[in-house]
Design a protein around this motif. Sequence first.
Motif, PDB file in Angstrom:
ATOM      1  N   ASN A   1       0.814  -1.220   0.000  1.00 18.43           N
ATOM      2  CA  ASN A   1       0.000   0.000   0.000  1.00 18.43           C
ATOM      3  C   ASN A   1       0.844   1.265   0.000  1.00 18.43           C
ATOM      4  O   ASN A   1       0.325   2.365   0.180  1.00 18.43           O
ATOM      5  CB  ASN A   1      -0.924   0.000   1.218  1.00 18.43           C
ATOM      6  CG  ASN A   1      -1.927  -1.127   1.178  1.00 18.43           C
ATOM      7  OD1 ASN A   1      -2.448  -1.474   0.106  1.00 18.43           O
ATOM      8  ND2 ASN A   1      -2.202  -1.725   2.326  1.00 18.43           N
ATOM      9  N   ASN A   2       2.161   1.086  -0.175  1.00 18.55           N
ATOM     10  CA  ASN A   2       3.082   2.223  -0.180  1.00 18.55           C
ATOM     11  C   ASN A   2       2.934   3.072   1.077  1.00 18.55           C
ATOM     12  O   ASN A   2       2.887   4.291   1.040  1.00 18.55           O
ATOM     13  CB  ASN A   2       2.847   3.088  -1.429  1.00 18.55           C
ATOM     14  CG  ASN A   2       4.040   3.988  -1.730  1.00 18.55           C
ATOM     15  OD1 ASN A   2       5.180   3.636  -1.418  1.00 18.55           O
ATOM     16  ND2 ASN A   2       3.770   5.140  -2.323  1.00 18.55           N
ATOM     17  N   ASP A   3       2.838   2.394   2.215  1.00 18.35           N
ATOM     18  CA  ASP A   3       2.651   3.066   3.498  1.00 18.35           C
ATOM     19  C   ASP A   3       3.966   3.562   4.107  1.00 18.35           C
ATOM     20  O   ASP A   3       3.973   4.130   5.195  1.00 18.35           O
ATOM     21  CB  ASP A   3       1.977   2.120   4.497  1.00 18.35           C
ATOM     22  CG  ASP A   3       0.505   1.885   4.168  1.00 18.35           C
ATOM     23  OD1 ASP A   3      -0.036   2.661   3.357  1.00 18.35           O
ATOM     24  OD2 ASP A   3      -0.072   0.941   4.700  1.00 18.35           O
ATOM     25  N   GLY A   4       5.086   3.314   3.444  1.00 18.30           N
ATOM     26  CA  GLY A   4       6.364   3.774   3.952  1.00 18.30           C
ATOM     27  C   GLY A   4       7.022   2.821   4.927  1.00 18.30           C
ATOM     28  O   GLY A   4       7.973   3.195   5.609  1.00 18.30           O
ATOM     29  N   LEU A   5       6.533   1.575   4.997  1.00 20.16           N
ATOM     30  CA  LEU A   5       7.108   0.601   5.927  1.00 20.16           C
ATOM     31  C   LEU A   5       8.412   0.009   5.396  1.00 20.16           C
ATOM     32  O   LEU A   5       9.212  -0.532   6.160  1.00 20.16           O
ATOM     33  CB  LEU A   5       6.112  -0.511   6.213  1.00 20.16           C
ATOM     34  CG  LEU A   5       4.882  -0.097   7.029  1.00 20.16           C
ATOM     35  CD1 LEU A   5       3.865  -1.217   7.083  1.00 20.16           C
ATOM     36  CD2 LEU A   5       5.297   0.312   8.441  1.00 20.16           C
ATOM     37  N   VAL A   6       8.609   0.077   4.098  1.00 22.59           N
ATOM     38  CA  VAL A   6       9.859  -0.377   3.483  1.00 22.59           C
ATOM     39  C   VAL A   6      10.409   0.765   2.644  1.00 22.59           C
ATOM     40  O   VAL A   6       9.677   1.371   1.854  1.00 22.59           O
ATOM     41  CB  VAL A   6       9.630  -1.627   2.603  1.00 22.59           C
ATOM     42  CG1 VAL A   6      10.937  -2.020   1.906  1.00 22.59           C
ATOM     43  CG2 VAL A   6       9.103  -2.788   3.435  1.00 22.59           C
ATOM     44  N   GLU A   7      11.698   1.049   2.834  1.00 21.53           N
ATOM     45  CA  GLU A   7      12.319   2.157   2.105  1.00 21.53           C
ATOM     46  C   GLU A   7      13.494   1.662   1.296  1.00 21.53           C
ATOM     47  O   GLU A   7      14.315   0.872   1.769  1.00 21.53           O
ATOM     48  CB  GLU A   7      12.805   3.231   3.079  1.00 21.53           C
ATOM     49  CG  GLU A   7      13.471   4.415   2.373  1.00 21.53           C
ATOM     50  CD  GLU A   7      14.038   5.432   3.337  1.00 21.53           C
ATOM     51  OE1 GLU A   7      14.323   6.569   2.902  1.00 21.53           O
ATOM     52  OE2 GLU A   7      14.207   5.103   4.530  1.00 21.53           O
ATOM     53  N   ALA A   8      13.567   2.094   0.034  1.00 24.87           N
ATOM     54  CA  ALA A   8      14.745   1.878  -0.805  1.00 24.87           C
ATOM     55  C   ALA A   8      15.654   3.092  -0.616  1.00 24.87           C
ATOM     56  O   ALA A   8      15.312   4.200  -1.039  1.00 24.87           O
ATOM     57  CB  ALA A   8      14.331   1.726  -2.263  1.00 24.87           C
ATOM     58  N   TYR A   9      16.776   2.885   0.034  1.00 23.60           N
ATOM     59  CA  TYR A   9      17.651   3.996   0.422  1.00 23.60           C
ATOM     60  C   TYR A   9      18.787   4.136  -0.586  1.00 23.60           C
ATOM     61  O   TYR A   9      19.596   3.217  -0.758  1.00 23.60           O
ATOM     62  CB  TYR A   9      18.219   3.743   1.817  1.00 23.60           C
ATOM     63  CG  TYR A   9      18.806   4.970   2.462  1.00 23.60           C
ATOM     64  CD1 TYR A   9      18.037   5.761   3.300  1.00 23.60           C
ATOM     65  CD2 TYR A   9      20.116   5.337   2.233  1.00 23.60           C
ATOM     66  CE1 TYR A   9      18.557   6.895   3.893  1.00 23.60           C
ATOM     67  CE2 TYR A   9      20.648   6.470   2.826  1.00 23.60           C
ATOM     68  CZ  TYR A   9      19.874   7.239   3.645  1.00 23.60           C
ATOM     69  OH  TYR A   9      20.395   8.360   4.230  1.00 23.60           O
ATOM     70  N   LYS A  10      18.844   5.297  -1.240  1.00 22.56           N
ATOM     71  CA  LYS A  10      19.861   5.536  -2.272  1.00 22.56           C
ATOM     72  C   LYS A  10      20.921   6.489  -1.747  1.00 22.56           C
ATOM     73  O   LYS A  10      20.675   7.673  -1.566  1.00 22.56           O
ATOM     74  CB  LYS A  10      19.209   6.091  -3.538  1.00 22.56           C
ATOM     75  CG  LYS A  10      18.232   5.118  -4.184  1.00 22.56           C
ATOM     76  CD  LYS A  10      17.663   5.672  -5.479  1.00 22.56           C
ATOM     77  CE  LYS A  10      16.696   4.677  -6.119  1.00 22.56           C
ATOM     78  NZ  LYS A  10      16.125   5.196  -7.385  1.00 22.56           N
ATOM     79  N   PHE A  11      22.116   5.963  -1.524  1.00 29.45           N
ATOM     80  CA  PHE A  11      23.180   6.770  -0.946  1.00 29.45           C
ATOM     81  C   PHE A  11      23.617   7.910  -1.848  1.00 29.45           C
ATOM     82  O   PHE A  11      24.006   8.960  -1.373  1.00 29.45           O
ATOM     83  CB  PHE A  11      24.393   5.882  -0.644  1.00 29.45           C
ATOM     84  CG  PHE A  11      24.207   5.000   0.550  1.00 29.45           C
ATOM     85  CD1 PHE A  11      24.240   5.518   1.819  1.00 29.45           C
ATOM     86  CD2 PHE A  11      23.975   3.646   0.398  1.00 29.45           C
ATOM     87  CE1 PHE A  11      24.060   4.708   2.931  1.00 29.45           C
ATOM     88  CE2 PHE A  11      23.800   2.828   1.490  1.00 29.45           C
ATOM     89  CZ  PHE A  11      23.848   3.359   2.766  1.00 29.45           C
ATOM     90  N   LYS A  12      23.558   7.718  -3.152  1.00 30.57           N
ATOM     91  CA  LYS A  12      24.086   8.732  -4.054  1.00 30.57           C
ATOM     92  C   LYS A  12      23.061   9.789  -4.419  1.00 30.57           C
ATOM     93  O   LYS A  12      23.377  10.738  -5.116  1.00 30.57           O
ATOM     94  CB  LYS A  12      24.620   8.072  -5.326  1.00 30.57           C
ATOM     95  CG  LYS A  12      25.824   7.161  -5.058  1.00 30.57           C
ATOM     96  CD  LYS A  12      26.332   6.524  -6.342  1.00 30.57           C
ATOM     97  CE  LYS A  12      27.505   5.593  -6.051  1.00 30.57           C
ATOM     98  NZ  LYS A  12      28.011   4.936  -7.278  1.00 30.57           N
ATOM     99  N   ALA A  13      21.832   9.633  -3.976  1.00 32.03           N
ATOM    100  CA  ALA A  13      20.799  10.616  -4.280  1.00 32.03           C
ATOM    101  C   ALA A  13      20.900  11.808  -3.355  1.00 32.03           C
ATOM    102  O   ALA A  13      21.483  11.745  -2.284  1.00 32.03           O
ATOM    103  CB  ALA A  13      19.418   9.981  -4.165  1.00 32.03           C
TER     104      ALA A  13
END
Length: 568
Positions: A447-459
């Motif tokens: 549901n895209n509730d923010g419980l899992v995050e794809a963390y991009k170090f270079k962003a």
Amino acid sequence: MTYEYQTEFTYVADTDPLTGAPVMTAIPQTVRAAKQGIPYNVLSNFGDLFKRENLREAWRLLRKNDPFDYQIQVADAILYSCLNGLGWYFVVQITRQAGKNEISAFLQHYLLLYGWYFGVPVSGVKFAPVYKPQIQASMDRLEGAPTLDSGGLAGSVITSGQAKVDGQPCKYSKSDGYKFHIGPPRDSNKWAFLSINPTANVASQTAYTLLEGDESQDIDADKWERDAQPMGSFNNATTVLWGVAWTKDSFIYRGELMAHDMEDRLEKELGYRPKLVFKIDAYAVIASGNTNYKKAFDNQVARLGMDHIAIQTQYLLKAVDAIGRFFSAEGVARMYSGGFEMQVEPVKGHKYIWACDVAGQEEETTDVEASVGIHKRDALTFIVGDLLRDGTVVPICLYQWVGKQHSKVRDMLPKIIRYWGAIGGVCDGTGIGEPLAYHLKELFDRNNDGLVEAYKFKAAGDESKSKLGYLAYDFNHNDLIKVPKAPEDPDQLELWKELRWQVEHLTREAKRQQTINFYVPANAEPRKPGHVPHDDLVMALFLLMRAARNIDPNTGKATAFDREKSGV
């Protein structure tokens, strides 16, 4: 006639959205005295405004607030050099949100008015590393606004065109979007504002009177000497570097040494030592009578700790080594206190979260097994954390694989997450880790509730490595990260030892604009024969702290998602 003035601010703790550095915002409060100001016609002779003993009254007239004593002392010293053509070199460090740009704007306003009134050439150039928001903020501070409680060119009755001085209209103007004048636009009476980032094409200007470098701890020294400093050569302009401390490699630290050298030379020449270096730290601001600042500073120290890099540099004005240990010995001891125990299976009623630091896979199709710490390449590292009710996170189970195919990892990690019943987590989504991160997000955050995050170090922005480092500082100081004691399980014990070694050898590198980097140096002393330094476990630990920050430990919902829904 006696006028009572006051300067009142409310200070709000905040976080820089790009770097994650803790910052403080000063919100000026409208006060009756600022609305009233001093009517310029109380002066029997307008020229008296420029007498040295009337400097405070000039400030009140132009800025519509009352300066602190340290602001007057700095302004007085710089004006003395400017008006006498002495070409002195000043370095002014002032703790955050204590009126540095207010002094600068007053000097610009005062000198432009002086040049217009006496008919003498006056011009200045102010540089800053970034056009927005730094240069834009400086221009806004000089211009002010046409309101009752605003000073500046637009807010002061003297320069806003509302009145005449000795029969002459005194009105400011702006040209080319970055230059201000009092009277008709001309080069002999102007203040220009320019960016000086290393790639900026600096327009040719003349600083006849004053050359300023704002946030000069972030200015490139070679760029300044090549493009900026020559602008003040024609008339031996005074130079001022404004800013706060950062590293001993920074431009403002070098400038401080140069200013002290000039003090030495002038002392021999003049018979007295002029003060060219001003360091007004948080304690000096508090001593000036700013009680609100004391409360705000005390809150920052309580939240971050006195040893935090931001407190030491931004508020206490102490330059640090560009490279140093990330965690102090005391910080490591705090992290490993608490007596928690590792786990190999979930316990009913606990809330578990996870973090994954992604490494590359070998070209071969077979998995590569290697002893912990012996492998030459970083490993795929997965940590399960127990999220306690007070927000503390305890890394209770460590996993690591070297060279395992990502196709197998995509099947394996969801099984581990389901086994623990984890409610959410963070996965390194940089480069080769992006497909895995979004695969996990698709499975466990439908549901895209923010419980899992794809963390991009270079962003940029919220997903920067610097921000993750500052978050780790906060968790460590506030006792929100607790590593369990050494486990009995031999596999977990070896991973536990490797994590401890990485934590103790993690290095912090201070970079420009309050950003920080961190890594375990390749030349760190090995933990055992054949050991190869890595930072994969400590990186996963930092990502676990990010996951803990993202999730409310009581509701199990994403904190950022909840804030967004509630409009906070």
